[in-house]
Design a protein around this motif. Structure first.
Motif, mmCIF file in Angstrom:
data_model
loop_
_atom_site.group_PDB
_atom_site.id
_atom_site.type_symbol
_atom_site.label_atom_id
_atom_site.label_comp_id
_atom_site.label_asym_id
_atom_site.label_seq_id
_atom_site.Cartn_x
_atom_site.Cartn_y
_atom_site.Cartn_z
ATOM 1 N N UNK B 468 0.850 -1.190 0.000
ATOM 2 C CA UNK B 468 0.000 0.000 0.000
ATOM 3 C C UNK B 468 0.875 1.225 0.000
ATOM 4 N N UNK B 469 1.325 1.823 -1.110
ATOM 5 C CA UNK B 469 1.054 1.373 -2.476
ATOM 6 C C UNK B 469 2.054 0.311 -2.925
ATOM 7 N N UNK B 470 1.706 -0.393 -4.000
ATOM 8 C CA UNK B 470 2.635 -1.329 -4.639
ATOM 9 C C UNK B 470 3.766 -0.527 -5.280
ATOM 10 N N UNK B 471 4.977 -1.015 -5.129
ATOM 11 C CA UNK B 471 6.139 -0.331 -5.727
ATOM 12 C C UNK B 471 6.319 -0.821 -7.163
ATOM 13 N N UNK B 472 6.413 0.122 -8.080
ATOM 14 C CA UNK B 472 6.575 -0.195 -9.508
ATOM 15 C C UNK B 472 8.068 -0.184 -9.820
ATOM 16 N N UNK B 473 8.680 -1.349 -9.829
ATOM 17 C CA UNK B 473 10.128 -1.429 -10.009
ATOM 18 C C UNK B 473 10.570 -1.106 -11.429
ATOM 19 N N UNK B 474 9.677 -1.314 -12.388
ATOM 20 C CA UNK B 474 10.043 -0.960 -13.764
ATOM 21 C C UNK B 474 10.187 0.559 -13.868
ATOM 22 N N UNK B 475 9.254 1.280 -13.259
ATOM 23 C CA UNK B 475 9.359 2.745 -13.255
ATOM 24 C C UNK B 475 10.534 3.209 -12.401
ATOM 25 N N UNK B 476 10.736 2.559 -11.275
ATOM 26 C CA UNK B 476 11.852 2.937 -10.399
ATOM 27 C C UNK B 476 13.178 2.831 -11.153
ATOM 28 N N UNK B 477 13.371 1.697 -11.817
ATOM 29 C CA UNK B 477 14.618 1.505 -12.558
ATOM 30 C C UNK B 477 14.721 2.509 -13.705
#
Lengths: 513, 513
Positions: B468-477
């Motif tokens: 909460x919230x879900x971490x978006x690793x594609x965006x993070x990278x």
């Protein structure tokens, strides 16, 4: 009742009801106690520096300590830099660090570290509980230490067996020592010194509340002295209708120039102005070499009383202070520059906003441009460790849920603690984050020449650049659940600020400079 | 020559040619010296923990220290948790921390802190240079200290005036003490103890090189003893054709069960197996209470010599060790689970890969599934402070530019130090990062019951959740310049790994479990 439950109940009895945490195995009983004891708000951070920074921001606005809950030596270590900032700001924090059970320490497990040794440089008070029966009493003492003026970092180390063993005892709140009054001879000296434009009243700490600024304004009106504040202030009230006080500039040459004309300097909650760094051939104390410095009241003293007494001593009761005037509405346009974004801020800061300023280089024009903004609170990083403002904004927003929070931070600083964005999203905090994307450690370009490095080579300059690759702050924020936009024109920045303030929950604006 | 230049030249003369840094004002002369002295590779990190973690990873693979360059007390503080991990791994690091000029320390500027006090808990050696003329000599001594077996953290504090003042003198490399040989009476005891399946040879540190594993394999074949390694190993060689050695399990009950049958335990480079944490009612040392422990050689001793002597003493020269067999090619399909991703890794790890494993819960099936993979190096976090593997991967990739680096990390751990991704992109390092996105601090669910918290309530469980919230690793990278993809099926994971290894530069795979 086990030790962990006695801890939570004692903290609540002492008025500490907010916890910023990243717990681990050794803290699981404290976490479990959250379900047994109502009333403690527990806020999860994905990195301990976010927890300690949030506790600092919370203290600045709530004027009372929150607690942290950190996992062993490494968890504490990750929180140290923001504890450093808190200590330099006079923020009270009850800093609770889990420890292995005593029986486990002797075998030097992987996570074993010298917790007290790590804590001491950033704490005013460090103790380790020895048994479950001690935890309540120790916690009450930690809160007492944290609440000593101006606010202290009190680190309580809690071995896991003290948390899980029965025999916990809830302790009552302990009294906090009163702030020291000013000495009458110092008061006479200070009152005599303040006279004319070559005298300065230098303010810091709680001398910057609305009421104390009014007192300072009347003192200045009655004596003709100048008013300044320290470069970094834990909390300052500003905006239209308030007594305006400029900060001593950060760049050393500008600070020397600003201070050169003063021959008598009275300190109230402030220290003598000093350089942020040492520079070859420049002085450390920045006042005129012949200036008389009168330390009327340090930051732990009764600053309300000091300024009230000083006002009376100079006959200022009926003086009329200068007050900042609201600027006329104006539409700011053009490319984003330090000047245009400053103008946009002056137009857009909403009434009652809490501004956390970590605009290391971009912010040098902000003071003048925001003097006439709607009344607001301005918070600086007092310890110089970058990566502070995103975390501190969390604590400020939790302390003041009815106020808008605005965080202004350079990109280099923000990338020290981006995990804070996730906690903002999780807690739906009303925070607008502005990233000044100059894509460099811009301040160091100036510092290179400041310390005498002329014509730096390409390899040196490469160490100051954040351009390779460019950081995409919209994606960074989105990855952590915070909606974001990017602007490069001042009119778009103003619109984005307006949208950000109008909506609930966090948002981020990347300003490309 | 100023002190800064003498520092760079001395480091190079002592074989230290790689620097991981986030510099500030007080380090600007060192940065400037990079352009005057060729040969020092300087790698910028956006957070000091990335710099110290990279230096740890570098040492594991290069077997020689790199240097850091950190900004004052707060910069050091941000690097402490990964220095803790390095210290526990026996990694040598020359940890250089800038300090204010001596004249500036007395006035307690914002960034002033007790640097030596902060450094001591994570350092074997701490000194402060007193003048420019001392810097070279002190740097040579720091390198010497860092290179003492098994590798030490040597912190050198460098006041800014020692950097900018002329009079620097380059110092020659100093000798490093030889590793201690084993005592002959201990050797006799150890040789007598190793006999049959109730005896164990427990390996750690440099006992896990290819050559030493061969020796251990022959000892096991000659004596019938079992082989195990510590739970966390600084570096272990594995894969098809190598002598397979399982790790003592992390979960305490599994560790107790694994070790219960051994009555004689010989330690070579290892310590007695202990619990990672204390648990109510469970022992701290996990071997059978009646087991005899024979500490043949600690991690600083001559482990090559110890194992060679032990091999000879048990008559193992001609014994034929068990070796891991390459598994048959297989196509792994189905949803991503700890078992299917383990199988995919076993198929996909390329020859010569360096695997940094921070798979806190997801990785428990990896050992068996990757025993027959192509020969590779496996690196664990030895200090338990999460947020290690992304940073360490940088150092490993720089130490071994011709090898593929694979980082396996839980999402909770990775978000401790995501800034490492930016340095991977900047330096175009050949690293494939795998994020196990279980969206929780999954390990703590097990730890809650392990410490006796049954039926945790919703507020406790909320402190373990990253949903909460879900971490978006594609965006993070992507925000930090690293291309990324997301998979939730094992066949797609295998394909993504293949693509990642085929391409140069970093990439990231988010594996949704």
């Amino acid at each position: 009742m086990n030790g962990a439950e006695s801890l939570v109940r004692t903290l609540l009895a002492s008025g500490v009801d907010t916890c910023f945490t990243n717990p681990g195995t050794s803290e699981m009983h404290f976490v479990a106690a959250l379900d047994q004891v109502p009333g403690m708000r527990s806020v999860l951070a994905l990195f301990e520096g976010v927890a300690t920074g949030a506790a600092d921001g919370y203290y600045r606005m709530a004027r009372k300590p929150a607690t942290t809950l950190l996992h062993l030596g490494p968890g504490l270590a990750n929180g140290i830099s923001n504890l450093h900032n808190a200590k330099k700001a006079g923020s009270g924090i009850v800093n609770i660090v889990g420890q292995h059970a005593a029986s486990h320490l002797a075998i030097d497990a992987p996570l074993t570290a010298d917790i007290e040794g790590l804590a001491r440089p950033v704490s005013h008070w460090v103790e380790t509980s020895l048994s479950a029966a001690d935890v309540g009493r120790d916690a009450a003492r930690a809160v007492q230490a944290a609440r000593c003026a101006p606010g202290q970092v009190a680190t309580l180390v809690l071995p896991s067996d003290t948390a899980w063993t029965p025999g916990g005892q809830v302790a009552s709140a302990l009294p906090v020592p009163a702030r020291a009054p000013v000495a009458s001879d110092m008061l006479d000296r200070a009152a005599a010194a303040l006279s004319g434009p070559d005298s300065l009243l230098l303010l810091g700490g709680e001398a910057l509340t609305v009421e104390n600024l009014d007192r300072a304004g009347r003192i200045a009106a009655a004596t003709g002295c100048a008013l300044l504040s320290e470069w970094a202030n834990a909390r300052m009230e500003r905006g239209a209708g308030r007594v305006p006080v400029a900060r001593v500039p950060y760049p050393i040459d500008a600070a020397l120039e600003t201070l050169a004309r003063f021959r008598r300097v009275v300190l109230v909650g402030a220290r003598p102005p000093i350089g942020f760094f040492a520079y070859p051939g420049k002085p450390a104390v920045l006042t005129h070499p012949e200036a008389e410095i009168i330390a009327l009241a340090d930051w732990a003293a009764d600053l309300d009383g000091a300024l009230a007494a000083l006002e009376q001593a100079v006959g200022g009761a009926d003086a009329v202070p200068v007050r900042a005037q609201a600027g006329p509405p104006a539409r700011v346009t053009g490319p984003c520059t330090p000047e245009t974004v400053a103008a946009a801020l002056g137009q857009c800061i909403p009434e009652g906003a809490i501004v956390l300023d970590e605009s290391v280089t971009t912010g040098r024009a902000f003071h003048g441009a925001t003097l006439g903004a709607a009344p607001h609170t301005w918070i600086n990083n007092c310890g110089g460790s970058i990566g502070y403002s995103l975390a501190a904004a969390i604590g400020a927003a939790i302390a003041c849920p009815d106020r808008k929070v605005l965080t202004l931070t350079g990109d280099g600083s923000a990338l020290y603690m981006p995990q804070a964005l996730w906690t903002m999203a999780r807690e739906a905090l009303d925070i607008t984050v502005v990233i000044w994307a100059n894509r460099s450690y811009r301040i160091l370009l100036g510092e290179l020449s400041g310390v005498g490095v002329m014509n730096p080579g390409p390899r040196a300059l490469d160490m100051l650049s954040l351009e390779r690759p460019v950081i995409d702050w919209v994606a960074q924020a989105g990855s952590l659940g915070v909606p974001a936009c990017r602007v490069d024109r001042a009119e778009d920045f103003a619109l984005a600020l307006g949208r950000g303030f109008a909506e609930d929950g966090p948002n981020l604006i990347e300003v490309v400079l």
